[in-house]
Design a protein around this motif. Structure first.
Motif, short mmCIF file in Angstrom:
data_model
loop_
_atom_site.label_atom_id
_atom_site.label_comp_id
_atom_site.label_asym_id
_atom_site.label_seq_id
_atom_site.Cartn_x
_atom_site.Cartn_y
_atom_site.Cartn_z
N GLU A 73 10.32 -6.23 -0.16
CA GLU A 73 10.63 -5.42 0.84
C GLU A 73 11.88 -4.69 1.00
OE1 GLU A 73 7.03 -6.09 4.19
OE2 GLU A 73 8.74 -7.60 4.16
N SER A 74 13.02 -5.89 0.81
CA SER A 74 14.29 -5.48 0.87
C SER A 74 14.84 -4.55 -0.26
CB SER A 74 15.29 -6.69 0.81
OG SER A 74 16.53 -6.55 0.62
N LEU A 75 14.38 -4.63 -1.31
CA LEU A 75 14.60 -3.76 -2.48
C LEU A 75 13.99 -2.28 -2.26
CD1 LEU A 75 14.34 -6.34 -5.48
CD2 LEU A 75 16.56 -5.32 -4.55
N SER A 76 12.67 -2.24 -2.00
CA SER A 76 11.90 -1.05 -1.86
C SER A 76 12.30 -0.58 -0.61
CB SER A 76 10.46 -1.29 -1.72
OG SER A 76 10.03 -2.32 -0.70
N GLY A 77 12.71 -1.01 0.48
CA GLY A 77 12.84 -0.25 1.72
C GLY A 77 11.65 -0.08 2.42
N GLU A 78 10.87 -0.90 2.24
CA GLU A 78 9.49 -0.73 2.83
C GLU A 78 8.89 -1.79 3.60
OE1 GLU A 78 6.06 1.62 0.91
OE2 GLU A 78 7.69 2.09 -0.87
N ARG A 79 8.13 -1.84 4.79
CA ARG A 79 7.56 -2.76 5.29
C ARG A 79 5.89 -2.92 4.54
NH1 ARG A 79 5.50 -3.57 11.42
NH2 ARG A 79 3.79 -2.19 10.51
N LEU A 80 5.91 -3.91 3.69
CA LEU A 80 4.60 -4.25 3.02
C LEU A 80 3.62 -5.08 3.67
CD1 LEU A 80 6.22 -4.25 -0.62
CD2 LEU A 80 5.11 -2.21 0.75
N ILE A 81 4.36 -5.83 4.80
CA ILE A 81 3.58 -6.88 5.22
C ILE A 81 3.68 -6.88 6.77
CG2 ILE A 81 3.12 -9.36 5.93
CD1 ILE A 81 4.16 -9.81 2.82
N THR A 82 2.55 -6.65 7.39
CA THR A 82 2.43 -6.68 8.97
C THR A 82 2.15 -7.97 9.57
OG1 THR A 82 1.83 -4.31 9.11
CG2 THR A 82 1.33 -5.69 11.08
N VAL A 139 -0.89 -9.25 7.37
CA VAL A 139 -1.78 -8.17 6.44
C VAL A 139 -0.83 -7.61 5.31
CG1 VAL A 139 -3.10 -6.07 6.48
CG2 VAL A 139 -3.42 -7.62 8.11
N VAL A 140 -1.23 -7.66 4.12
CA VAL A 140 -0.60 -6.84 3.11
C VAL A 140 -1.29 -5.46 2.85
CG1 VAL A 140 -0.09 -6.94 0.41
CG2 VAL A 140 -0.20 -9.18 1.82
N ASP A 141 -0.14 -4.65 2.89
CA ASP A 141 -0.29 -3.14 2.39
C ASP A 141 -0.55 -3.25 0.82
OD1 ASP A 141 -0.67 -0.59 1.57
OD2 ASP A 141 0.43 0.24 3.69
N ALA A 142 -1.71 -3.34 0.31
CA ALA A 142 -1.94 -3.25 -1.15
C ALA A 142 -1.34 -2.21 -1.98
CB ALA A 142 -3.20 -3.74 -1.60
N GLU A 143 -2.14 -1.08 -1.39
CA GLU A 143 -1.68 0.25 -2.27
C GLU A 143 -0.03 0.60 -2.25
OE1 GLU A 143 -3.16 4.99 -2.09
OE2 GLU A 143 -4.20 3.31 -0.96
N ALA A 144 0.33 0.47 -1.01
CA ALA A 144 1.93 0.68 -0.95
C ALA A 144 2.62 -0.58 -1.67
CB ALA A 144 2.54 0.39 0.65
N ALA A 145 2.08 -1.63 -1.83
CA ALA A 145 2.83 -2.74 -2.71
C ALA A 145 2.97 -2.24 -4.23
CB ALA A 145 2.23 -4.08 -2.38
N VAL A 146 1.53 -1.71 -4.61
CA VAL A 146 1.59 -1.41 -5.86
C VAL A 146 2.55 -0.33 -6.37
CG1 VAL A 146 0.04 -0.17 -7.74
CG2 VAL A 146 -0.86 -2.27 -6.26
N SER A 147 2.74 0.87 -5.46
CA SER A 147 3.50 1.97 -5.59
C SER A 147 5.00 1.43 -5.53
CB SER A 147 3.25 2.76 -4.35
OG SER A 147 4.30 3.94 -4.23
N ALA A 148 5.22 0.43 -4.62
CA ALA A 148 6.54 0.15 -4.63
C ALA A 148 7.00 -0.76 -5.93
CB ALA A 148 6.78 -0.86 -3.30
N MET A 149 6.47 -1.47 -6.36
CA MET A 149 6.68 -2.39 -7.70
C MET A 149 6.74 -1.33 -8.80
SD MET A 149 4.54 -6.01 -7.11
CE MET A 149 2.98 -5.47 -6.63
#
Length: 376
Positions: A73-82, A139-149
């Motif tokens: 999350e820190s490296l991508s600048g996105e919130r991936l877990i709520t 809750v993990v945002d799976a699709e956003a996590a794939v995109s971020a990685m």
């Protein structure tokens, strides 16, 4: 540094690609369609991140994975877990045993009576028995996590090739030749196969030792059903995720995220029966059809157990679980090919950690945990 081909760009494949690329390896990921597409197991925005395992091994893995998620999350600048917290209840779920594991591992929790839990969460009917609450779940945002990685992997030079179904992998003098359905080929010293529900149809054709293939645990792909139910009253904060396990049924639920938005933009609660779908040969055999008997069973469950929901699903979908007999993951390989099936319906929460484990295994830096090995 070695050259790698990663086959499959779901959560496991994306995480592995990122982990290898950031170490300076040359990596190409070959995805049969698009990353996190709806025909696989990593699509959508709603996967449970929970610590509730009766086995301390997995509970500790969740704690380790959470550190990896924080970095991502820190490296991508996105919130991936709520963060939502999670509730475990039901006689088979055995909240008291889970609480003892949490104490051992160091997970914050409360063990409540059903009455106390109902006072706090009146949208649930907990019946009798204890209820376990652990607030760090979410809750993990799976699709956003794939995109971020994959985006981070690209910054380290990784290539992401889409629309490239792999049809064969052959051993060559210097490594492996991977052929795709369009006839194009890729060469790599090492290959990592992370194809989820497509793995049963590909495994036997891989150039792996016969003893390895014979020892590989049988994989059962399930076409699962999931339903979205509207809230009776708009929640001021997200509902907790939950797992309710009884002798009759094992049900899980979580906020539905973007997966099925209502006309006003809000979402309902996603509810499903664990392994309540139908077995299929592999991902290619999925139909996307909902089982009417399962829909009726889950609707009756919602009517009985979740008074905070309207017992009429407004959306429904299918997804794939690829199960091993023990529900343990498989991460192992031989002769330059690593096969990873971090599966059985509970792998998403571990994604960045699994990428590290798979990358370590493929590179030879560190062996996988013994229980993930095919051969000892």
């Amino acid at each position: 540094m070695s050259t790698y081909a990663v086959v499959g760009a779901g959560l496991a494949g994306a995480a592995t690609t990122w982990q290898l690329a950031r170490r300076g390896h040359e990596v190409t990921v070959l995805e049969r369609s698009t990353p996190a597409n709806a025909m696989g197991s990593s699509h959508g925005s709603a996967r449970i991140l929970r610590y509730g395992y009766a086995d301390p091994f997995y509970a500790r893995m969740v704690a380790d994975a959470r550190v990896e998620w924080d970095e991502l999350e820190s490296l991508s600048g996105e919130r991936l877990i709520t963060r939502t917290g999670s509730l475990d209840f039901g006689a088979v779920r055995d909240p008291a045993t889970l609480a003892s594991v949490f104490t051992e591992v160091g997970v914050e929790h409360e063990l409540l009576t059903a009455r106390a839990a109902s006072a706090r969460w009146p949208q649930f009917d907990f019946g009798t028995g204890d209820v376990l609450w652990h607030p760090a779940a979410g809750v993990v945002d799976a699709e956003a996590a794939v995109s971020a990685m994959l985006r981070l992997a690209r910054t380290h030079g990784a290539r992401v090739e889409t629309g490239r179904p792999v049809t064969s992998i052959e051993r060559t003098g210097t490594g492996h030749l991977i052929t795709c359905s369009d006839g194009r080929t890729e060469e790599a010293e090492k290959v990592i196969v992370t194809t989820g529900g497509w793995l049963p149809g590909l495994l036997a054709s891989l150039p792996l030792p016969a003893a390895f293939l014979q020892a590989f645990p049988p994989l059962q792909v399930m076409q699962e059903n999931a339903y979205h139910f509207p809230y009776r009253d708009a929640p001021r904060e997200p509902w907790p995720t939950f797992i309710h396990d009884t002798p009759e049924i094992l049900v899980y639920g979580l906020p539905g995220g973007r997966d099925a938005a209502l006309p006003d933009g809000r979402s309902g609660q996603k509810v499903a029966e664990f392994n309540g779908g139908r077995p299929i040969r592999d991902a290619a055999a999925q139909t996307g059809g909902i089982d009417p008997a399962n829909r009726e069973r889950i609707t009756a469950y919602v009517r009985r157990t979740l008074p905070g929901l309207v017992p009429e699903p407004y959306a429904e979908t299918t997804c794939l679980f690829t199960n091993t007999p023990t529900e343990d993951f498989v991460i192992d390989g031989a002769d330059g090919i690593t096969v990873a099936s971090p599966c059985s319906g509970h792998g998403a929460k571990f994604a960045p950690l699994l990428g590290r484990i798979i990358a370590d295994t493929a590179s030879g830096e560190r062996p996988p945990p013994p229980r993930f090995r095919v051969t000892t």
